[in-house]
Design an enzyme around this catalytic site. Structure first.
Site, PDB file in Angstrom:
ATOM      1  N   LYS A 261       0.842  -1.198   0.000  1.00 36.86           N
ATOM      2  CA  LYS A 261       0.000   0.000   0.000  1.00 36.86           C
ATOM      3  C   LYS A 261       0.877   1.248   0.000  1.00 36.86           C
ATOM      4  CE  LYS A 261      -3.907  -1.811   2.694  1.00 36.86           C
ATOM      5  NZ  LYS A 261      -4.969  -1.576   1.713  1.00 36.86           N
ATOM      6  N   ARG A 335     -10.267 -11.401   2.050  1.00 36.98           N
ATOM      7  CA  ARG A 335     -11.131 -12.446   1.480  1.00 36.98           C
ATOM      8  C   ARG A 335     -10.411 -13.793   1.467  1.00 36.98           C
ATOM      9  NH1 ARG A 335     -11.629  -8.978  -3.946  1.00 36.98           N
ATOM     10  NH2 ARG A 335     -11.430  -7.364  -2.357  1.00 36.98           N
TER      11      ARG A 335
HETATM   12  N1  BES Z   1      -7.974  -3.789   4.491  1.00 40.77           N
HETATM   13  C1  BES Z   1      -8.193  -3.363   3.174  1.00 40.77           C
HETATM   14  C2  BES Z   1      -9.500  -2.598   2.982  1.00 40.77           C
HETATM   15  C3  BES Z   1      -9.646  -1.319   3.734  1.00 40.77           C
HETATM   16  C4  BES Z   1      -9.445  -0.116   3.101  1.00 40.77           C
HETATM   17  C5  BES Z   1     -10.048  -1.315   5.048  1.00 40.77           C
HETATM   18  C6  BES Z   1      -9.617   1.067   3.791  1.00 40.77           C
HETATM   19  C7  BES Z   1     -10.221  -0.128   5.743  1.00 40.77           C
HETATM   20  C8  BES Z   1     -10.012   1.053   5.099  1.00 40.77           C
HETATM   21  C9  BES Z   1      -8.236  -4.578   2.224  1.00 40.77           C
HETATM   22  O1  BES Z   1      -7.460  -5.642   2.607  1.00 40.77           O
HETATM   23  C10 BES Z   1      -7.714  -4.103   0.902  1.00 40.77           C
HETATM   24  O2  BES Z   1      -6.592  -3.709   0.849  1.00 40.77           O
HETATM   25  N2  BES Z   1      -8.558  -4.152  -0.116  1.00 40.77           N
HETATM   26  C11 BES Z   1      -8.200  -3.739  -1.422  1.00 40.77           C
HETATM   27  C12 BES Z   1      -8.759  -4.723  -2.411  1.00 40.77           C
HETATM   28  C13 BES Z   1      -8.302  -4.511  -3.822  1.00 40.77           C
HETATM   29  C14 BES Z   1      -6.837  -4.870  -3.933  1.00 40.77           C
HETATM   30  C15 BES Z   1      -9.154  -5.368  -4.732  1.00 40.77           C
HETATM   31  C16 BES Z   1      -8.792  -2.340  -1.669  1.00 40.77           C
HETATM   32  O3  BES Z   1      -9.921  -2.102  -1.286  1.00 40.77           O
HETATM   33  O4  BES Z   1      -8.091  -1.520  -2.219  1.00 40.77           O
HETATM   34 ZN    ZN Z   2      -5.428  -5.453   1.976  1.00 44.96          ZN
END
Ligand code: BES
Ligand code: ZN
Ligand code: ZN
Length: 485
Positions: A261, A335
Site C-alpha cells: 500500500k 477475502r
Molecule cells: N484492508 C483493506 C480494505 C480497507 C481499506 C479497510 C480502507 C479499511 C479502510 C483490504 O485488505 C484491501 O486492501 N482491499 C483492497 C482490495 C483490492 C486490492 C481489490 C482495496 O480495497 O483496495
Molecule cells: Zn489489503
C-alpha cells in the site's frame, strides 16, 4: 462512568449540568416550560436570541445561578421532532456527554425525554465517554456519573451497560497499535473471554492450520514473523437451538503485502482486525447475557506483511474447501483468510453465518461512513439482519450479487482469482469471492465494515477513530431470533 437514576422534578435534580433535549421550531412545554420559568426564562431567551435553535447535535450551556439545583442547563439540539429515532436518541446522549466533558462536568443529569429510549441513552452516553487517547500520559478526566432523570429499569441498565462496555472494549482493541494488538494478543483475549464464560475455545496455530488444509489462511500468514492463529469460540446453550456463526477478519496489520500500500495512510491499517474485534465484543455480550441461541465465533488472525515467505502476485493457494485461489493482488488478503474462516465456520453446522470484515476501500466510495454494506443470501435472512441493524442504530445498505457477477473472479489457471480485472464493483466482487466458501444451504450475510469501523473525523457524539460497529446489530439479531423461537 456510573449510571444512576432519580425520579424528581427537573429543577430539583442536583448535578453539574442538567441536559435537556429541545427540538427545532418547537415551543417549550410541560416540564421544560416549568424549568424555564424557574430560571427566569433563560432557556427561552437562548431560543429567542437564536443562540440555540435546536438544530441536531447543537449544544448550549446556560448557567442557572442556583435558581434550580443544577449548576447548568445543557441544551441539546434534537433536530426535527418528526425525525427522532432510537439512533438519534443514542447520539444525543453521546453529544451531551462529550460536551459535558469539555466543560469539566463531573455529574451529568439527563432528562429522559422518551422513556422508551433509556437503553439508547445509556449506550450513547457510554460510547460518547470513550476516549481513544489510551497512550496519553495525561488522561482527560471522564464523567463520574450519569443521572437519568426518570424511572430506570434494572434489566435495561444491565443490558445497555453490557453492550456499551463490550463496544468500548472493541474500540480499545481497534486503537491499539499493531505491535501490541498482535494475533497472539487477540487469541489471548479469546481465551480470557472463553475461560470467564465457559466457552469452548480452539486456538489453531500455523502448524495445525497447515495440517487442516487451511492453505488460504497460511498463504497470508507466511509473510509475517508474528505467529498467526485461526481461533474459534463456541457457546452452546441448547443442542436443539439454532446456531449462529460470526466470522471476523482479523488482520492486525495490513501493509498490502508484496502489492504494498502507499505509505500515506498505511498506519490506519492497524484497524484491519475490526471484524474479529467485534466478534470478540459480541462473545463478551453473549457470555454476559446468555441468549437462547448457540453462537460460534471464528477469527482468522494474522498480519499481512511482505516478508521473505510472503505471497507473490500470481501465487496459487489451496483453500480448506478444496477450491484453488489465484492471488493476483496480495492486498486483497481479507477475502483470502476469510475463505478458510468461512469454511471452518461451516464445520460447526451453523444455520446462519454473519461475517464482519474491513474488506474494501470501494465501500467507502459507495457509502462513505454512513452505512455498512450488506450482501448475501437468503433475502429473508438479509432482511432480518438489516432490521436488527435498524433497531441497533447501525445502518446496513444492501448490494446485489447477480449470477453474472461470478465472471468477475474468473481465473485462467485456478478455480477463482482474488480480484476482478478492473476496479468496477469492488464491494460485490469481494462478496462473490466469499460466497464460494459458504454452503448454499446456509443463510449468510457479509458485512463490509471498512468505512464504518473507523470514523475519520470526530462527531458531536463520538470521538474520532474506532466505532466497534457490528456488535449491536448482532446482539439485536440474536434477541430477535430468541423472540421468534
Ligand atoms: N484492508 C483493506 C480494505 C480497507 C481499506 C479497510 C480502507 C479499511 C479502510 C483490504 O485488505 C484491501 O486492501 N482491499 C483492497 C482490495 C483490492 C486490492 C481489490 C482495496 O480495497 O483496495
Ligand atoms: Zn489489503
Ligand atoms: Zn485488509
Amino acid at each position: 462512568m456510573k449510571v444512576t437514576s432519580i425520579d424528581k422534578k427537573l429543577e430539583d435534580v442536583k448535578a453539574d449540568a442538567l441536559a435537556v433535549i429541545l427540538f427545532e421550531g418547537e415551543k417549550l412545554e410541560g416540564e421544560i416550560a416549568r424549568l424555564d420559568k424557574k430560571v427566569d426564562g433563560a432557556v427561552s431567551e437562548a431560543l429567542r436570541l437564536k443562540e440555540f435553535k435546536g438544530k441536531l447535535y447543537d449544544t448550549t450551556s446556560i448557567f442557572t445561578h442556583r435558581k434550580i439545583s443544577s449548576i447548568r442547563i445543557l441544551l441539546i439540539g434534537g433536530g426535527k421532532k418528526k425525525d427522532f429515532s432510537s439512533r438519534i436518541a443514542r447520539n444525543l446522549a453521546g453529544t451531551a456527554v462529550r460536551r459535558a466533558k469539555k466543560i469539566g462536568v463531573k455529574t451529568l443529569a439527563f432528562h429522559l425525554y422518551r422513556p422508551d429510549t433509556t437503553e439508547e441513552i445509556i449506550e450513547g452516553a457510554k460510547l460518547g465517554d470513550f476516549d481513544p487517547g489510551i497512550y496519553k500520559s495525561k488522561k482527560t478526566e471522564g464523567l463520574k456519573e450519569l443521572v437519568i432523570v426518570g424511572l430506570l429499569d434494572k434489566e435495561i441498565l444491565k443490558h445497555s451497560t453490557v453492550v456499551a462496555d463490550a463496544i468500548n472494549k472493541v474500540r480499545k482493541m481497534q486503537v491499539e497499535p499493531a505491535n501490541i494488538m498482535t494475533p497472539r494478543e487477540m487469541a489471548n483475549e479469546a481465551e480470557r473471554i472463553g475461560r470467564k464464560y465457559g466457552f469452548k475455545v480452539e486456538v489453531i496455530d500455523e502448524k495445525e492450520a497447515e495440517k487442516r488444509g487451511m492453505g488460504a489462511f497460511i498463504g497470508v500468514a507466511k509473510g509475517s514473523e508474528e505467529p498467526s492463529f485461526m481461533v474459534s469460540m463456541s457457546y452452546t446453550v441448547n443442542k436443539k437451538a439454532s446456531i449462529l456463526a460470526v466470522v471476523g477478519k482479523g488482520i492486525t496489520f495490513d501493509s498490502g503485502g508484496i502489492s504494498i500500500k502507499p505509505s500515506a495512510k498505511m498506519h490506519d491499517m492497524k484497524m484491519d482486525m475490526s471484524g474479529a474485534a467485534s466478534c470478540l465484543g459480541f462473545m463478551y455480550v453473549v457470555g454476559e447475557l446468555k441468549p437462547k441461541v448457540n453462537v460460534v465465533a471464528v477469527m482468522p488472525l494474522t498480519e499481512n506483511l511482505p516478508g521473505g515467505k510472503a505471497l507473490k502476485p500470481g501465487d496459487i493457494l489451496k483453500s480448506m474447501s478444496g477450491k484453488t485461489i489465484e492471488v493476483l493482488n496480495t492486498d486483497a488478503e481479507g477475502r483470502v483468510v476469510l475463505a478458510d474462516g468461512l469454511a471452518y465456520a461451516g464445520k460447526f453446522n451453523p444455520d446462519f453465518i454473519v461475517d464482519l470484515a474491513t474488506l474494501t476501500g470501494a465501500v467507502d466510495v459507495a457509502l462513505g461512513g454512513e452505512a455498512t454494506a450488506i450482501l448475501g443470501r437468503s433475502q429473508k435472512f438479509i432482511d432480518k439482519v438489516i432490521s436488527a441493524g435498524e433497531k441497533a442504530g447501525e445502518r446496513l445498505w444492501q448490494f446485489p450479487i447477480y449470477t453474472e457477477h461470478k465472471d468477475l473472479l474468473r481465473s485462467d489457471i485456478a478455480d477463482l482469482s482474488n480480484i476482478p480485472p478492473s476496479r468496477s464493483a469492488g464491494v460485490i466482487a469481494a462478496a462473490v469471492f466469499l460466497q464460494e466458501f459458504v454452503k448454499e444451504s446456509v443463510d449468510w450475510a457479509h458485512l463490509d465494515i471498512a468505512s464504518t469501523a473507523w470514523v475519520e473525523s470526530e462527531k458531536p457524539y463520538l470521538a474520532k477513530g474506532p466505532t466497534g460497529v457490528g456488535v449491536r446489530t448482532l446482539v439485536k439479531f440474536v434477541e430477535n431470533l430468541e423472540k421468534e423461537s
